[in-house]
Design an enzyme around this catalytic site. Structure first.
Site, PDB file in Angstrom:
ATOM      1  N   HIS A 185       2.900   5.131   0.210  1.00  0.00           N
ATOM      2  CA  HIS A 185       2.121   5.241  -1.031  1.00  0.00           C
ATOM      3  C   HIS A 185       2.009   3.847  -1.629  1.00  0.00           C
ATOM      4  CE1 HIS A 185       0.860   6.298  -5.092  1.00  0.00           C
ATOM      5  NE2 HIS A 185       1.783   5.445  -5.502  1.00  0.00           N
TER       6      HIS A 185
ATOM      7  N   ARG B 172      -1.329   2.819   7.718  1.00  0.00           N
ATOM      8  CA  ARG B 172      -1.600   4.214   8.097  1.00  0.00           C
ATOM      9  C   ARG B 172      -2.364   4.305   9.412  1.00  0.00           C
ATOM     10  NH1 ARG B 172      -3.169   6.093   2.032  1.00  0.00           N
ATOM     11  NH2 ARG B 172      -1.074   6.665   1.333  1.00  0.00           N
TER      12      ARG B 172
ATOM     13  N   ASN C 166       1.711  10.658   5.815  1.00  0.00           N
ATOM     14  CA  ASN C 166       0.966   9.409   5.979  1.00  0.00           C
ATOM     15  C   ASN C 166       1.760   8.151   5.633  1.00  0.00           C
ATOM     16  OD1 ASN C 166       0.912   9.591   3.206  1.00  0.00           O
ATOM     17  ND2 ASN C 166      -1.296   9.888   3.050  1.00  0.00           N
TER      18      ASN C 166
ATOM     19  N   THR D  28      -6.126   7.393   3.129  1.00  0.00           N
ATOM     20  CA  THR D  28      -5.124   8.460   3.027  1.00  0.00           C
ATOM     21  C   THR D  28      -5.100   9.334   4.276  1.00  0.00           C
ATOM     22  OG1 THR D  28      -5.429   8.507   0.638  1.00  0.00           O
ATOM     23  CG2 THR D  28      -4.365  10.423   1.626  1.00  0.00           C
TER      24      THR D  28
ATOM     25  N   ARG E 273      -3.687  -1.719  -1.266  1.00  0.00           N
ATOM     26  CA  ARG E 273      -4.469  -0.527  -0.904  1.00  0.00           C
ATOM     27  C   ARG E 273      -5.244  -0.765   0.401  1.00  0.00           C
ATOM     28  NH1 ARG E 273      -3.202   4.217  -2.703  1.00  0.00           N
ATOM     29  NH2 ARG E 273      -5.349   4.845  -2.326  1.00  0.00           N
TER      30      ARG E 273
ATOM     31  N   PHE F 230      -2.379  22.066  -2.412  1.00  0.00           N
ATOM     32  CA  PHE F 230      -1.356  21.450  -1.571  1.00  0.00           C
ATOM     33  C   PHE F 230      -0.179  20.891  -2.373  1.00  0.00           C
ATOM     34  CE2 PHE F 230      -4.633  18.231  -2.395  1.00  0.00           C
ATOM     35  CZ  PHE F 230      -3.874  17.208  -2.959  1.00  0.00           C
TER      36      PHE F 230
ATOM     37  N   LYS G  13       7.378   6.798   2.404  1.00  0.00           N
ATOM     38  CA  LYS G  13       7.633   8.231   2.259  1.00  0.00           C
ATOM     39  C   LYS G  13       8.662   8.708   3.290  1.00  0.00           C
ATOM     40  CE  LYS G  13       2.994   9.114   0.451  1.00  0.00           C
ATOM     41  NZ  LYS G  13       1.747   9.890   0.655  1.00  0.00           N
TER      42      LYS G  13
END
Length: 186
Positions: free
Chosen positions: A150, A137, A147, A126, A120, A92, A44
Site C-alpha cells: 500500500h 505489484r 497485492n 492495484t 504510486r 469486499f 501487506k
C-alpha cells in the site's frame, strides 16, 4: 489486461509524461527545489510472508528516498477500520479487514521530493493483471486482493495515514550528510 508491450508503454508514458516529468529529470537550477513530502508505505501480510520487505526497501532507497520511520505490527482492527473507512460500504470490506489482520504488516514512512506520486508509480496498478512490469505489484503481486503493498494516494491522505499508523516520536529527522546516490538535490 492489455499486452505486455502496451503495459510497458503505459508505464513509460506515466514516468515520462509532462505531469510526471520530475520523475526523471531535476528542476532547472533557476527553479524552486522540490518540496519534501512524506508518504506511508505498508508491506501487506502477503508481502511480509513472501519475504519481500527487503526488496521493497531497496527499491525506495535506490530511488533516493529516505526512510524516516518503520515498524512491524499485527495491525489492530481499529487502525484498519480507520485506514479503510472510505471502503466500509464495499462488499469486499470484511475480507479486506480479515486479510490485513491475518499477519504482520511492515509500515514505513518515506521522505523525499514528490514521494507521494513517485511511490504510486513505483508500486503500480492495484489490480496485478494491470500492473506494469518493473513496478512492485507488476513484479510480485499475484491477485488483486493480495497485492503486496500500500502507498498513500495523495499528500493529504499521506498525512492522515502517517498520523494513524505512527506517533510523532516514532519518526526521525536525520541528515544523510550528503552521502547518497540520489538524483535529487540534497
Amino acid at each position: 489486461m492489455g499486452s505486455l508491450f502496451g503495459r510497458v508503454a503505459a508505464l513509460r508514458a506515466l514516468l515520462c509524461g509532462p505531469r510526471f516529468q520530475c520523475l526523471l529529470v531535476r528542476p532547472s537550477s533557476g527553479g524552486p527545489p522540490w518540496p519534501q513530502e512524506r508518504t506511508l508505505v505498508a508491506v501487506k501480510p502477503d508481502g511480509v510472508q513472501r519475504r519481500l520487505v527487503g526488496t521493497v526497501i531497496q527499491r525506495f532507497e535506490r530511488r533516493g528516498f529516505k526512510l524516516v520511520g518503520m515498524k512491524m505490527l499485527q495491525a489492530p482492527e481499529s487502525i484498519l477500520a480507520e485506514h479503510y473507512r472510505d471502503l466500509q460500504r464495499k462488499p469486499f470490506y470484511p475480507a479486506l479487514i480479515s486479510y490485513m489482520s491475518s499477519g504482520p504488516v511492515v509500515a514505513m514512512v518515506w521522505e523525499g521530493p514528490n514521494v507521494v506520486h513517485i511511490s504510486r508509480a513505483m508500486i503500480g496498478h492495484t489490480d496485478s493483471t494491470e500492473a506494469a512490469p518493473g513496478t512492485i505489484r507488476g513484479d510480485f503481486s499475484v491477485h488483486i486482493s493480495r497485492n503486496v503493498i500500500h502507498a498513500s494516494d495523495s499528500v493529504d491522505g499521506a498525512q492522515r495515514e502517517i498520523e494513524l499508523w505512527f506517533q510523532s516520536s516514532e519518526l526521525l529527522n536525520w541528515a544523510d550528510g550528503g552521502h547518497h546516490s540520489s538524483c535529487y538535490p540534497a
